[in-house]
Design an enzyme around this catalytic site. Structure first.
Site, PDB file in Angstrom:
ATOM      1  N   HIS A   1       8.170   7.777   6.196  1.00 14.30           N
ATOM      2  CA  HIS A   1       6.702   7.763   6.264  1.00 14.30           C
ATOM      3  C   HIS A   1       6.214   6.329   6.521  1.00 14.30           C
ATOM      4  O   HIS A   1       5.328   6.091   7.349  1.00 14.30           O
ATOM      5  CB  HIS A   1       6.142   8.307   4.938  1.00 14.30           C
ATOM      6  CG  HIS A   1       4.648   8.356   4.884  1.00 14.30           C
ATOM      7  ND1 HIS A   1       3.885   9.120   5.746  1.00 14.30           N
ATOM      8  CD2 HIS A   1       3.757   7.721   4.070  1.00 14.30           C
ATOM      9  CE1 HIS A   1       2.598   8.955   5.461  1.00 14.30           C
ATOM     10  NE2 HIS A   1       2.495   8.108   4.454  1.00 14.30           N
TER      11      HIS A   1
ATOM     12  N   ARG B   1       2.844   3.293  -1.826  1.00 15.99           N
ATOM     13  CA  ARG B   1       2.969   3.339  -3.284  1.00 15.99           C
ATOM     14  C   ARG B   1       4.221   4.048  -3.763  1.00 15.99           C
ATOM     15  O   ARG B   1       4.597   3.941  -4.919  1.00 15.99           O
ATOM     16  CB  ARG B   1       1.740   4.045  -3.879  1.00 15.99           C
ATOM     17  CG  ARG B   1       0.458   3.293  -3.637  1.00 15.99           C
ATOM     18  CD  ARG B   1      -0.728   4.233  -3.696  1.00 15.99           C
ATOM     19  NE  ARG B   1      -0.763   5.113  -2.524  1.00 15.99           N
ATOM     20  CZ  ARG B   1      -1.655   6.061  -2.321  1.00 15.99           C
ATOM     21  NH1 ARG B   1      -2.583   6.269  -3.217  1.00 15.99           N
ATOM     22  NH2 ARG B   1      -1.614   6.798  -1.236  1.00 15.99           N
TER      23      ARG B   1
ATOM     24  N   LEU C   1      14.536   7.976   1.204  1.00 16.51           N
ATOM     25  CA  LEU C   1      14.501   8.064   2.666  1.00 16.51           C
ATOM     26  C   LEU C   1      13.257   8.796   3.167  1.00 16.51           C
ATOM     27  O   LEU C   1      12.677   8.404   4.187  1.00 16.51           O
ATOM     28  CB  LEU C   1      15.782   8.763   3.167  1.00 16.51           C
ATOM     29  CG  LEU C   1      15.913   8.938   4.670  1.00 16.51           C
ATOM     30  CD1 LEU C   1      15.845   7.605   5.411  1.00 16.51           C
ATOM     31  CD2 LEU C   1      17.235   9.646   5.006  1.00 16.51           C
TER      32      LEU C   1
ATOM     33  N   ARG D   1       4.255   2.095  10.203  1.00 17.07           N
ATOM     34  CA  ARG D   1       4.374   0.656  10.469  1.00 17.07           C
ATOM     35  C   ARG D   1       5.149   0.315  11.734  1.00 17.07           C
ATOM     36  O   ARG D   1       5.245  -0.865  12.098  1.00 17.07           O
ATOM     37  CB  ARG D   1       4.983  -0.042   9.250  1.00 17.07           C
ATOM     38  CG  ARG D   1       4.162   0.130   7.981  1.00 17.07           C
ATOM     39  CD  ARG D   1       2.726  -0.346   8.130  1.00 17.07           C
ATOM     40  NE  ARG D   1       1.956  -0.136   6.901  1.00 17.07           N
ATOM     41  CZ  ARG D   1       0.681  -0.491   6.742  1.00 17.07           C
ATOM     42  NH1 ARG D   1       0.023  -1.075   7.721  1.00 17.07           N
ATOM     43  NH2 ARG D   1       0.030  -0.250   5.610  1.00 17.07           N
TER      44      ARG D   1
ATOM     45  N   ARG E   1       0.822  -1.204   0.000  1.00 19.00           N
ATOM     46  CA  ARG E   1       0.000   0.000   0.000  1.00 19.00           C
ATOM     47  C   ARG E   1       0.862   1.262   0.000  1.00 19.00           C
ATOM     48  O   ARG E   1       0.383   2.347  -0.274  1.00 19.00           O
ATOM     49  CB  ARG E   1      -0.946   0.012   1.213  1.00 19.00           C
ATOM     50  CG  ARG E   1      -1.918  -1.147   1.266  1.00 19.00           C
ATOM     51  CD  ARG E   1      -2.750  -1.247   0.009  1.00 19.00           C
ATOM     52  NE  ARG E   1      -3.348   0.019  -0.349  1.00 19.00           N
ATOM     53  CZ  ARG E   1      -4.450   0.534   0.192  1.00 19.00           C
ATOM     54  NH1 ARG E   1      -5.114  -0.158   1.082  1.00 19.00           N
ATOM     55  NH2 ARG E   1      -4.899   1.709  -0.188  1.00 19.00           N
TER      56      ARG E   1
HETATM   57  C1  LIG Z   1      -2.778   0.892  10.995  1.00 20.55           C
HETATM   58  C2  LIG Z   1      -3.176   0.927   9.544  1.00 20.55           C
HETATM   59  C3  LIG Z   1      -4.407   0.426   9.158  1.00 20.55           C
HETATM   60  C4  LIG Z   1      -4.784   0.457   7.798  1.00 20.55           C
HETATM   61  N1  LIG Z   1      -5.989  -0.086   7.432  1.00 20.55           N
HETATM   62  C5  LIG Z   1      -6.350  -0.111   6.131  1.00 20.55           C
HETATM   63  C6  LIG Z   1      -7.594  -0.707   5.710  1.00 20.55           C
HETATM   64  O1  LIG Z   1      -8.370  -1.169   6.516  1.00 20.55           O
HETATM   65  N2  LIG Z   1      -7.869  -0.745   4.389  1.00 20.55           N
HETATM   66  C7  LIG Z   1      -7.040  -0.211   3.439  1.00 20.55           C
HETATM   67  O2  LIG Z   1      -7.344  -0.264   2.256  1.00 20.55           O
HETATM   68  N3  LIG Z   1      -5.856   0.351   3.812  1.00 20.55           N
HETATM   69  C8  LIG Z   1      -5.481   0.415   5.115  1.00 20.55           C
HETATM   70  N4  LIG Z   1      -4.280   0.976   5.480  1.00 20.55           N
HETATM   71  C9  LIG Z   1      -3.400   1.514   4.422  1.00 20.55           C
HETATM   72  C10 LIG Z   1      -3.433   3.052   4.414  1.00 20.55           C
HETATM   73  O3  LIG Z   1      -4.716   3.549   4.103  1.00 20.55           O
HETATM   74  C11 LIG Z   1      -2.412   3.611   3.396  1.00 20.55           C
HETATM   75  O4  LIG Z   1      -2.778   3.201   2.109  1.00 20.55           O
HETATM   76  C12 LIG Z   1      -1.012   3.094   3.654  1.00 20.55           C
HETATM   77  O5  LIG Z   1      -0.682   3.257   5.007  1.00 20.55           O
HETATM   78  C13 LIG Z   1      -0.004   3.856   2.795  1.00 20.55           C
HETATM   79  O6  LIG Z   1       0.043   5.196   3.218  1.00 20.55           O
HETATM   80  P1  LIG Z   1       0.266   6.382   2.195  1.00 20.55           P
HETATM   81  O7  LIG Z   1      -0.801   6.378   1.149  1.00 20.55           O
HETATM   82  O8  LIG Z   1       0.383   7.633   3.014  1.00 20.55           O
HETATM   83  O9  LIG Z   1       1.706   5.995   1.605  1.00 20.55           O
HETATM   84  P2  LIG Z   1       2.259   6.089   0.122  1.00 20.55           P
HETATM   85  O10 LIG Z   1       1.436   5.297  -0.821  1.00 20.55           O
HETATM   86  O11 LIG Z   1       3.715   5.744   0.216  1.00 20.55           O
HETATM   87  O12 LIG Z   1       2.106   7.583  -0.242  1.00 20.55           O
HETATM   88  C14 LIG Z   1       2.884   8.560   0.456  1.00 20.55           C
HETATM   89  C15 LIG Z   1       2.200   9.897   0.269  1.00 20.55           C
HETATM   90  O13 LIG Z   1       2.189  10.214  -1.133  1.00 20.55           O
HETATM   91  C16 LIG Z   1       0.965  10.847  -1.455  1.00 20.55           C
HETATM   92  N5  LIG Z   1       0.268  10.028  -2.463  1.00 20.55           N
HETATM   93  C17 LIG Z   1       0.631   8.803  -2.921  1.00 20.55           C
HETATM   94  N6  LIG Z   1      -0.222   8.402  -3.873  1.00 20.55           N
HETATM   95  C18 LIG Z   1      -1.147   9.370  -3.995  1.00 20.55           C
HETATM   96  C19 LIG Z   1      -2.310   9.537  -4.792  1.00 20.55           C
HETATM   97  N7  LIG Z   1      -2.693   8.620  -5.697  1.00 20.55           N
HETATM   98  N8  LIG Z   1      -3.028  10.647  -4.640  1.00 20.55           N
HETATM   99  C20 LIG Z   1      -2.666  11.601  -3.774  1.00 20.55           C
HETATM  100  N9  LIG Z   1      -1.580  11.519  -2.982  1.00 20.55           N
HETATM  101  C21 LIG Z   1      -0.836  10.415  -3.085  1.00 20.55           C
HETATM  102  C22 LIG Z   1       0.172  10.993  -0.163  1.00 20.55           C
HETATM  103  O14 LIG Z   1       0.478  12.211   0.419  1.00 20.55           O
HETATM  104  C23 LIG Z   1       0.733   9.899   0.688  1.00 20.55           C
HETATM  105  O15 LIG Z   1       0.610  10.123   2.082  1.00 20.55           O
HETATM  106  C24 LIG Z   1      -3.897   0.982   6.826  1.00 20.55           C
HETATM  107  C25 LIG Z   1      -2.659   1.490   7.232  1.00 20.55           C
HETATM  108  C26 LIG Z   1      -2.293   1.461   8.564  1.00 20.55           C
HETATM  109  C27 LIG Z   1      -0.937   2.003   8.970  1.00 20.55           C
END
Ligand SMILES: Cc1cc2nc3c(=O)[nH]c(=O)nc-3n(C[C@H](O)[C@H](O)[C@H](O)COP(=O)(O)OP(=O)(O)OC[C@H]3O[C@@H](n4cnc5c(N)ncnc54)[C@H](O)[C@@H]3O)c2cc1C
Length: 307
Positions: free
Chosen positions: A189, A88, A184, A194, A86
């Site tokens: 993040h 990305r 990094l 995690r 997740r």
């Molecule tokens: C405790 C916990 C429980 C969770 N439970 C669930 C769940 O029940 N179901 C579920 O589906 N997921 C779940 N997740 C996953 C969560 O919703 C995030 O997808 C995951 O943690 C990745 O975070 P991120 O998108 O910030 O990171 P990355 O994908 O690394 O992205 C980093 C940052 O880049 C930006 N970014 C990346 N892609 C985009 C985009 N397409 N549009 C806009 N900005 C973008 C955002 O600012 C993002 O914060 C959970 C995560 C945690 C830690």
């Protein structure tokens, strides 16, 4: 660099998983150098790297941290991989179940990890574990199910069904393998999310070891990250209002709060307590004597390969 001695060392995670550092680029000096680049050539180099990095972290000036990159080789159960993927903002290349036969290696949680469902946190485990009888019964049932799945996989391969279809009934507990590259900034993040106590215990075991690598690789960044991000706390506007009301009341006294404010405040304190008692650091740092050579895991995969 201290981190150099960890390259190609395979650190065990869970029962059959691993994480190994394959490559890295940059370090604290490069982060500070890139940040100084903002000021123009040859100007303002007086601040120490440590001080500068702490300021960048505190002010969320994140782009200099993107100057560093790291590559890991990871062996992890598929259900952990689904959480991991997740994130990305990374590049990965995974073992192909279309191309290769999957080794029959499955994750089996130890009895002390077999906790019951948490009563209020629907995504969590309680502190209670299954009793011995329940655990043994479940372990036996799991072993039968896995045996059946393996048989089905083997039968499919025997009749020359394409590997991409033969694999479709294999379980989430099966191990998969990938190379994962990330800068990094995005790695921090990942760690922030995690390492947290509300992340699933299994992925936290990987995050703990990655934190150990980061500590060795970019010690100033790691220190600032722990201080400002992991153990720092943010307050919503409403929470700040409550805080200021308390500070402005004569004894910084919670009796000055309304019921609503008190409820919000207690939730905040509860959250802070939960985050602060968590041990974020890899308990013993990275201990090289725990690491294994790549051949250890190659042999394991050979041993559980379907002939
Ligand atoms: C405790 C916990 C429980 C969770 N439970 C669930 C769940 O029940 N179901 C579920 O589906 N997921 C779940 N997740 C996953 C969560 O919703 C995030 O997808 C995951 O943690 C990745 O975070 P991120 O998108 O910030 O990171 P990355 O994908 O690394 O992205 C980093 C940052 O880049 C930006 N970014 C990346 N892609 C985009 C985009 N397409 N549009 C806009 N900005 C973008 C955002 O600012 C993002 O914060 C959970 C995560 C945690 C830690």
């Amino acid at each position: 660099m201290e981190i150099e001695k960890y390259v190609n060392q395979y650190f065990p995670v869970l029962d059959c998983g691993f994480i190994a550092l394959k490559n890295y680029m940059g370090g604290d000096k490069d982060i500070a150098g890139a940040a100084r680049g903002s000021y123009g050539v040859g100007t303002n180099t007086s601040s120490s790297d440590r001080g500068l990095i702490r300021r960048l972290m505190r002010d969320r000036h994140t782009s200099p941290f993107e100057m560093c990159e790291i590559v890991f080789h990871v062996g992890l159960p598929i259900f952990v991989a689904r959480q991991w993927v997740r994130h990305r903002t990374a590049s990965l290349n995974e073992y192909s179940g279309r191309y290769s036969i999957m080794p029959m290696i499955f994750y089996s949680p130890k009895p002390e990890r077999c906790q019951t469902q948490h009563k209020t946190n629907k995504q969590g485990s309680s502190s209670q574990v299954l009793d011995e009888v329940q655990y043994s019964k479940l372990a036996e049932s799991r072993s039968i199910t896995r045996g059946r799945m393996e048989e089905t996989y083997r039968d499919a391969l025997d009749v020359d069904l394409a590997r991409e279809l033969a694999r479709i009934d294999l379980p989430l507990s099966m191990y998969t393998y990938w190379y994962w590259k990330i800068d990094l900034h995005n790695l921090l993040h990942f760690l922030k999310l995690r390492l947290a106590p509300d992340a699933q215990w299994e992925i936290r075991q990987y995050a703990n070891i990655i934190a150990g690598f980061v500590k060795e690789w970019v010690p100033y960044t790691y220190e600032a990250f722990m201080d400002y991000i992991v153990e720092g706390v943010s307050f919503s506007r409403y929470e700040q209002e409550i805080l200021w009301n308390m500070i402005n009341s004569r004894h910084a006294d919670i009796s000055s709060l309304t019921n609503n404010e008190l409820e919000t405040w207690n939730k905040k304190l509860e959250h802070m307590k939960r985050m602060s008692v968590c041990n974020y650091e890899y308990p013993h740092g990275l201990n090289l004597s725990e690491a294994k050579p790549a051949s250890h895991y190659e042999e394991l995969m050979q041993r559980y390969a379907i002939q």
